[in-house]
Design an enzyme around this catalytic site. Structure first.
Site, mmCIF file in Angstrom:
data_model
loop_
_atom_site.group_PDB
_atom_site.id
_atom_site.type_symbol
_atom_site.label_atom_id
_atom_site.label_comp_id
_atom_site.label_asym_id
_atom_site.label_seq_id
_atom_site.Cartn_x
_atom_site.Cartn_y
_atom_site.Cartn_z
ATOM 1 N N LYS A 128 18.934 21.774 16.824
ATOM 2 C CA LYS A 128 18.817 22.569 15.542
ATOM 3 C C LYS A 128 19.928 21.940 14.706
ATOM 4 O O LYS A 128 19.605 21.645 13.308
ATOM 5 C CB LYS A 128 19.322 23.998 15.991
ATOM 6 C CG LYS A 128 19.305 24.524 14.469
ATOM 7 C CD LYS A 128 18.965 26.304 14.986
ATOM 8 C CE LYS A 128 20.168 27.020 15.580
ATOM 9 N NZ LYS A 128 21.673 27.227 14.550
ATOM 10 N N ARG A 182 26.960 37.712 6.426
ATOM 11 C CA ARG A 182 27.946 36.600 6.994
ATOM 12 C C ARG A 182 28.963 36.184 5.971
ATOM 13 O O ARG A 182 28.468 35.982 4.781
ATOM 14 C CB ARG A 182 27.025 35.628 7.900
ATOM 15 C CG ARG A 182 26.357 36.063 8.991
ATOM 16 C CD ARG A 182 25.572 35.218 9.778
ATOM 17 N NE ARG A 182 26.200 34.053 10.364
ATOM 18 C CZ ARG A 182 26.093 33.169 11.151
ATOM 19 N NH1 ARG A 182 24.547 32.654 11.226
ATOM 20 N NH2 ARG A 182 26.986 32.428 11.721
ATOM 21 N N ASP A 223 28.270 28.643 20.712
ATOM 22 C CA ASP A 223 26.982 29.095 20.746
ATOM 23 C C ASP A 223 26.525 29.567 22.345
ATOM 24 O O ASP A 223 25.356 30.179 22.300
ATOM 25 C CB ASP A 223 25.848 28.236 20.309
ATOM 26 C CG ASP A 223 26.023 27.946 18.695
ATOM 27 O OD1 ASP A 223 26.558 28.819 18.071
ATOM 28 O OD2 ASP A 223 25.641 26.806 18.182
ATOM 29 N N LYS A 269 28.979 35.427 14.019
ATOM 30 C CA LYS A 269 27.667 34.753 14.149
ATOM 31 C C LYS A 269 26.268 35.642 13.619
ATOM 32 O O LYS A 269 26.626 36.599 12.920
ATOM 33 C CB LYS A 269 27.338 34.325 15.578
ATOM 34 C CG LYS A 269 28.464 33.325 16.245
ATOM 35 C CD LYS A 269 28.421 32.014 15.210
ATOM 36 C CE LYS A 269 29.364 31.184 15.720
ATOM 37 N NZ LYS A 269 29.541 29.817 14.873
ATOM 38 N N ARG A 277 28.349 38.977 18.561
ATOM 39 C CA ARG A 277 27.833 38.785 19.819
ATOM 40 C C ARG A 277 28.746 39.171 20.947
ATOM 41 O O ARG A 277 28.310 39.250 21.996
ATOM 42 C CB ARG A 277 27.994 37.036 19.914
ATOM 43 C CG ARG A 277 26.601 36.600 19.210
ATOM 44 C CD ARG A 277 26.569 35.094 19.088
ATOM 45 N NE ARG A 277 25.077 34.643 18.605
ATOM 46 C CZ ARG A 277 24.821 33.538 18.390
ATOM 47 N NH1 ARG A 277 25.710 32.500 18.680
ATOM 48 N NH2 ARG A 277 23.651 33.268 17.707
ATOM 49 N N ARG A 322 20.029 34.353 20.167
ATOM 50 C CA ARG A 322 20.597 34.073 21.440
ATOM 51 C C ARG A 322 21.149 35.203 22.375
ATOM 52 O O ARG A 322 21.020 35.003 23.532
ATOM 53 C CB ARG A 322 21.891 33.209 21.243
ATOM 54 C CG ARG A 322 21.900 32.001 20.604
ATOM 55 C CD ARG A 322 22.810 30.857 20.665
ATOM 56 N NE ARG A 322 22.586 29.809 19.577
ATOM 57 C CZ ARG A 322 21.861 28.815 19.668
ATOM 58 N NH1 ARG A 322 20.846 28.551 20.550
ATOM 59 N NH2 ARG A 322 21.665 28.004 18.561
HETATM 60 C C1 S3P Z 1 26.537 24.691 13.753
HETATM 61 C C2 S3P Z 1 28.105 24.947 13.925
HETATM 62 C C3 S3P Z 1 28.602 26.385 14.483
HETATM 63 C C4 S3P Z 1 27.255 26.930 15.390
HETATM 64 C C5 S3P Z 1 25.932 26.854 14.446
HETATM 65 C C6 S3P Z 1 25.542 25.420 14.203
HETATM 66 C C7 S3P Z 1 26.050 23.387 12.849
HETATM 67 O O1 S3P Z 1 28.612 27.279 13.440
HETATM 68 O O2 S3P Z 1 27.772 28.277 15.720
HETATM 69 O O3 S3P Z 1 24.986 27.403 15.341
HETATM 70 O O4 S3P Z 1 25.144 22.948 13.002
HETATM 71 O O5 S3P Z 1 27.307 22.850 12.088
HETATM 72 P P1 S3P Z 1 30.418 27.580 12.878
HETATM 73 O O6 S3P Z 1 30.737 26.013 12.047
HETATM 74 O O7 S3P Z 1 30.373 28.510 12.004
HETATM 75 O O8 S3P Z 1 31.105 27.398 14.211
#
Ligand code: S3P
Length: 438
Positions: free
Chosen positions: A27, A128, A321, A348, A352, A393
């Site tokens: 992703k 968020r 995650d 998140k 969670r 998740r």
């Molecule tokens: C991500 C960073 C993470 C992660 C998210 C994807 C990214 O978030 O939890 O699913 O692609 O940079 P945070 O930067 O808020 O920790």
């Protein structure tokens, strides 16, 4: 995504998980490939693109802003870049759906570009925190309005020229780092981010692959404005975070022997592997190689009795995650697992920590929630009804918990699994998991 039909699942006790599986594309990498491809010169060809709601939202937004994006076949995109300054303003709000990565990274990119636009999201994303990206971008000269509590919608006022910044984010977050670096592409002078703990470095690696000069090392990155990006071939590795559910399921279901093919093994993502191995899991890496500049490997996981551990705090960003899945492993393990330093889990797609503690308790596990983690005492799980809170998740982790419960587990509100893992249900069944809609 908001507005989609509601989906509930029933998970039952499974036979062993066996065979070979390929999980969908990463992703984080898919989002960034579309973003950088859009503002590059020339064409970017993405293979292994995640056909999830989140990453499609990013592609849809770029198309709205005048970027031609072709889909020659599923999992592929041809992005005809418009160049660094070539995006067109859009009057209508740009919908990021459930995707925090889309909203935070695009806020940085669009603020730098000087685009006049509004970013909106679904009910979860609208709760968020966004000040974490707004504040450094404002310090660079951007004008951004949010709701009074710092949540979306975000209104970006175009026209400002940004100035580079030296920034130390108060929390370890790849999204904050990436938003600042993407704004830095457009800023006068240099932009530098130093992190409290290193986070995933896909933005840095991909900027380099697109030909933008960048200095980076774990926990530190520095770019200067005024360069250009050139379209490239991107090979997206399979998402470790999607493989995680199967790593836990095969570890806890007796008799399992499952291989996950070509999984992305970026060390900033594989903290769960270290945690599971410390718990006694039997996971072997084979065929380690590089693919599209990222390390990948096949992961063979066989059932093994797990025991509780104190999860080292240093691992938290590298498995940020994966805590919902880890909680399930802990509930199925012998003894106590302790998680600390993971307060980010509260902001998140859902809270969670609260969500997993409540759901596992409903299945008979002993889980004590703390402000920044939990204490989980493993033991037998029984059937029951649990709520995923619309969090992809949580839904997939609870489906895994169902595989070792003594009765059926009804999981509410699972449609958002399509944000990150379309086809999870069928793939899980093909591996031997008992999972059905309804
Ligand atoms: C991500 C960073 C993470 C992660 C998210 C994807 C990214 O978030 O939890 O699913 O692609 O940079 P945070 O930067 O808020 O920790």
């Amino acid at each position: 995504m908001s507005g989609e039909a509601r989906l509930d699942w029933t998970a039952g006790a499974a036979g062993p998980l066996t065979g070979r599986l390929a999980v969908p594309g990463d992703k984080s990498v898919s989002h960034r490939a579309v973003m950088l491809g859009a503002i590059a010169e020339g064409t970017t060809h993405v293979r292994g693109f995640l056909e999830g709601e989140d990453t499609r939202a990013t592609a849809r937004i770029m198309a709205r802003l005048g970027v031609r994006i072709e889909t020659p076949r599923e999992g592929e995109r041809l992005i005809h870049g418009v160049g660094l300054h070539g995006l067109r303003a859009a009057a209508e709000p740009l919908d990021c759906g459930n995707a925090g990565t889309a909203m935070r990274l695009l806020t940085g990119l669009f603020a730098g570009h000087g685009l006049d636009c509004t970013l909106v999201g679904d009910a979860s994303l609208s709760r968020r925190p966004m000040r974490r990206v707004i504040e450094p971008l404002q310090a660079m000269g951007a004008r951004i309005d949010a709701s009074a509590d710092g949540t979306p919608p975000l209104r970006l006022h175009g026209g400002a020229t940004l100035t580079g910044i030296r920034y130390m984010p108060p929390v370890a977050s790849a999204q904050i780092k990436s938003a600042v670096l993407l704004a830095g592409l457009y800023a006068d002078g240099t932009t530098e981010v130093t992190e409290p703990v290193p986070t995933r470095d896909y933005t840095e690696r991909m900027l380099q692959a697109f030909g933008w000069p960048i200095e980076f090392a774990p926990g530190h990155a520095r770019v200067a404005g005024g360069q250009r990006l050139r379209g490239i071939e991107v090979e997206v590795p399979a998402d470790f975070s999607s493989a995680a559910f199967f790593l836990v399921a095969a570890s806890i279901v007796p008799g399992s022997d499952l291989t996950l093919q070509a999984v992305g093994m970026n060390p900033r993502r594989t903290g769960l592997l270290a945690a599971l191995r410390a718990m006694g899991a039997d996971i072997v890496e084979a065929n380690a190689r590089a693919s599209g500049g990222e390390p990948v490997a096949d992961l063979r996981v066989r059932h093994a009795p797990l025991h509780g551990i104190e999860v080292p705090e240093a691992l938290v960003p590298d498995m940020i995650d994966e805590f919902p899945a880890l909680f399930v492993a802990a509930a199925a393990a012998r003894g106590r697992t302790v998680v600390r330093g993971a307060e980010e889990l509260r902001v998140k797609e859902s809270d969670r920590l609260g969500g997993m503690a409540r759901a596992l308790r409903a299945l008979g596990a002993a889980v004590e929630e703390t402000p920044d983690g939990a204490r989980i005492d493993g033991g037998p799980l029984h059937g029951g009804e649990v709520d995923s809170l619309g969090d992809h998740r949580l839904a997939m982790s609870l489906a895994v918990a169902g595989q070792v419960a003594s009765g059926p587990v009804a999981i509410r509100d699972c449609a958002n699994v399509a944000t990150s893992f379309p086809g999870f249900e069928a793939l899980a069944r093909s591996a031997g998991m008992a999972l059905a809609a309804g």
